[in-house]
Enzyme design. Structure first.
Site, PDB file in Angstrom:
ATOM      1  N   PHE A 137       0.868  -1.170   0.000  1.00  0.00           N
ATOM      2  CA  PHE A 137       0.000   0.000   0.000  1.00  0.00           C
ATOM      3  C   PHE A 137       0.908   1.223   0.000  1.00  0.00           C
ATOM      4  CE2 PHE A 137      -2.580   3.441   1.655  1.00  0.00           C
ATOM      5  CZ  PHE A 137      -3.563   3.418   0.680  1.00  0.00           C
ATOM      6  N   THR A 138       0.465   2.285  -0.665  1.00  0.00           N
ATOM      7  CA  THR A 138       1.332   3.445  -0.917  1.00  0.00           C
ATOM      8  C   THR A 138       2.030   3.968   0.350  1.00  0.00           C
ATOM      9  OG1 THR A 138      -0.665   4.790  -0.753  1.00  0.00           O
ATOM     10  CG2 THR A 138       0.069   4.223  -2.961  1.00  0.00           C
ATOM     11  N   ASP A 228      -2.303  -4.738   9.249  1.00  0.00           N
ATOM     12  CA  ASP A 228      -2.979  -3.485   8.920  1.00  0.00           C
ATOM     13  C   ASP A 228      -4.475  -3.789   8.973  1.00  0.00           C
ATOM     14  OD1 ASP A 228      -4.289  -1.367   7.730  1.00  0.00           O
ATOM     15  OD2 ASP A 228      -2.718  -1.005   6.249  1.00  0.00           O
TER      16      ASP A 228
END
Ligand code: P71
Length: 470
Positions: A137-138, A228
């Protein structure tokens, strides 16, 4: 004579209809714009939907992050904010909610998800260590890299194929992970970075069997497993729906069981937890907690507020409770599915199975004439805005950024435009309007030429990059 027979949504699919488990108490007017106004707004924004003024947006599908509607209970909670610098009662309420539903012992509040990512990356990664994860994820990967870590994608191959119907496309490929551990040695793995309903894969879930197997593997090699948990409840919905033995368990029970297989988690509460701002970190290891609790005072604020107002922590505590209710999650994912089914019936290419928070249009399949270097997903987002004022988000080569070692573009297999559905915000009629606009843009697909990037910032370039039509 041809008489039209109108059908309800349920009748169209041969079942009884369902409805959202709430009614609307307050409304916010929407502004519509002319095509000429949108053309100007798009040029002013450098063809980047992140740079549009939200006043120029009709239906905002940029993100489901921080865009939820809070309940009357949450707003009432805002009035109970204890704005003490230290030891706010709202912090203890939040701590209890996280302990109850996620099951971890020690809690650190942060202003949002990336604040938590920063702290965990600085604390748990030593320079040069590898951080395997189920797709990047960025912000997560950037914080891992800024801490000196090297991210390695260990998601199953199916995740990179938009049409593969694997029910748990977010799963970690255990063989890929074992190979990395064998090559680099367990001591050179900082932790396994596991995400629920993998965002960049299209909101794809991880199975309970996969997290259990990961736990065993991590135990064998004495590696931490960190989660996450940003979209955990949506992941729990898919487990309830698809995994044997879970149909009779509640979202809350499944969520808690899932977390029980991990050593700690961070979350952007702006998604699942139905708040406009907030995040947290939670671990079971006291030593790790001590470090996190110490670092939070440097970057976020005291360890009993972490950059948040007391009222924000109260809204989050109540939001966590509401987010775990089965009816809420069913109607939230049901709305995403309603839109997806319309688009699928009309042949519009998208990532399948449809994920929990969004529909990810397959821009590569829409625009085969536009090479990835001309940003097909960015182009599709721009065209959709021009058609109707609907704002979506690029999730392709622009989002993927550059390889820090070589400086080349990352060219991800997935070149997607995300229609992200905020929670409890839009109605079924909005979904119909969105579907018709996507169809209009798809029908005109042959005319698209793509974009060139004329300004590129160094970090997370998708937020501020500017483009011009080719
Ligand atoms: C989303 C966002 C917000 C966002 C972030 C970066 C680029 C564009 C949009 C944020 C996430 C997320 C996951 C799985 C951590 C964060 C960061 N997502 N993990 O999807 O999806 O949380 O935004 O609260 O800092 O639009 P944060």
């Amino acid at each position: 004579m041809n008489e039209i027979v109108h059908k309800t949504m349920g009748q169209q699919s041969g079942r009884r209809s369902w409805a959202e488990p709430w009614k609307i108490k307050m409304v916010e007017p929407l502004r519509t714009t002319s095509r000429a106004e949108r053309e100007k707004a798009l040029v002013d924004a450098g063809h980047n939907t992140f740079l549009l003024h939200s006043d120029d947006v009709y239906i905002d599908l940029l993100t489901d992050s921080g865009t939820s509607a809070m309940s009357d209970r949450q707003w009432a909670g805002m009035m109970l904010g204890d704005e003490a610098y230290a030891g706010s009662r709202n912090f203890y309420h939040l701590e209890q909610a996280i302990q109850k539903h996620y099951g971890y012992e020690y809690i650190v509040p942060t202003h949002q998800g990336r604040g938590a990512e920063h702290l965990i990356s600085q604390t748990a990664i030593r320079k040069g260590q590898y951080v395997p994860g189920n797709m990047y994820f960025t912000t997560t990967r950037l914080h891992q890299e800024l801490a000196g870590g090297i991210f390695v994608d260990v998601i199953i191959d199916e995740a990179h194929d938009p049409s593969n119907l694997h029910p748990f496309k977010g799963n970690v490929d255990l063989a890929k992970l074992e190979a990395l551990i064998r090559q680099q040695g367990a001591a050179n793995i900082a932790y396994v970075s596991l995400a629920t309903t993998v965002n960049m894969a299209g909101g794809q879930p991880v199975s309970m069997a996969n997290v259990k197997a990961l736990r065993e593997l991590c135990d064998r090699h004495k590696i931490r497993l960190l989660l996450d948990a940003t979209r955990l409840v949506e992941n729990a919905y898919f487990i309830q729906e698809r995994e044997a033995g879970y149909a009779g368990k509640s979202i809350a029970e499944i969520s808690r069981e899932f977390c029980g297989h991990t050593d700690g988690a961070w979350s952007s509460a702006k998604k699942d937890s139905l708040v406009n701002i907030g995040g947290w970190l939670a671990v079971n290891d006291w030593t790790l907690f001590e470090e996190l609790r110490n670092l939070v005072v440097v970057y976020e604020g005291l360890h009993t507020y972490g950059g948040l107002a007391g009222r924000d922590m109260e809204a989050m505590a109540i939001g966590i409770e509401e987010s775990m209710q089965d009816q809420h999650v069913h109607s939230r994912i049901g709305q995403v599915r309603y839109l997806a089914e319309l688009l699928q019936d009309w042949g519009i290419p998208m990532v399948l199975p449809v994920g929990g928070h969004a529909i990810f249009l397959d821009a590569r399949a829409c625009y085969p004439q536009v090479p990835q270097s001309a940003f097909p997903a960015q182009t599709l987002a721009a065209e959709l805005y021009l058609d109707s004022g609907i704002r979506s988000m690029e999730r392709g080569v622009v989002s993927a950024g550059r390889d820090p070692a070589t400086g080349d573009h990352h060219y991800p297999k997935l070149e997607l435009t995300r229609l992200t559905i905020p929670r409890r915000v839009y109605t079924q009629a909005h979904m119909d309007v969105i579907a018709e606009s996507v169809k209009a843009v798809y029908d005109a697909r042959g005319a698209a030429r793509g974009l060139k990037m004329v300004y590129e910032p160094k970090y997370l370039r998708f937020f501020q990059a500017r483009f011009e039509p080719l």
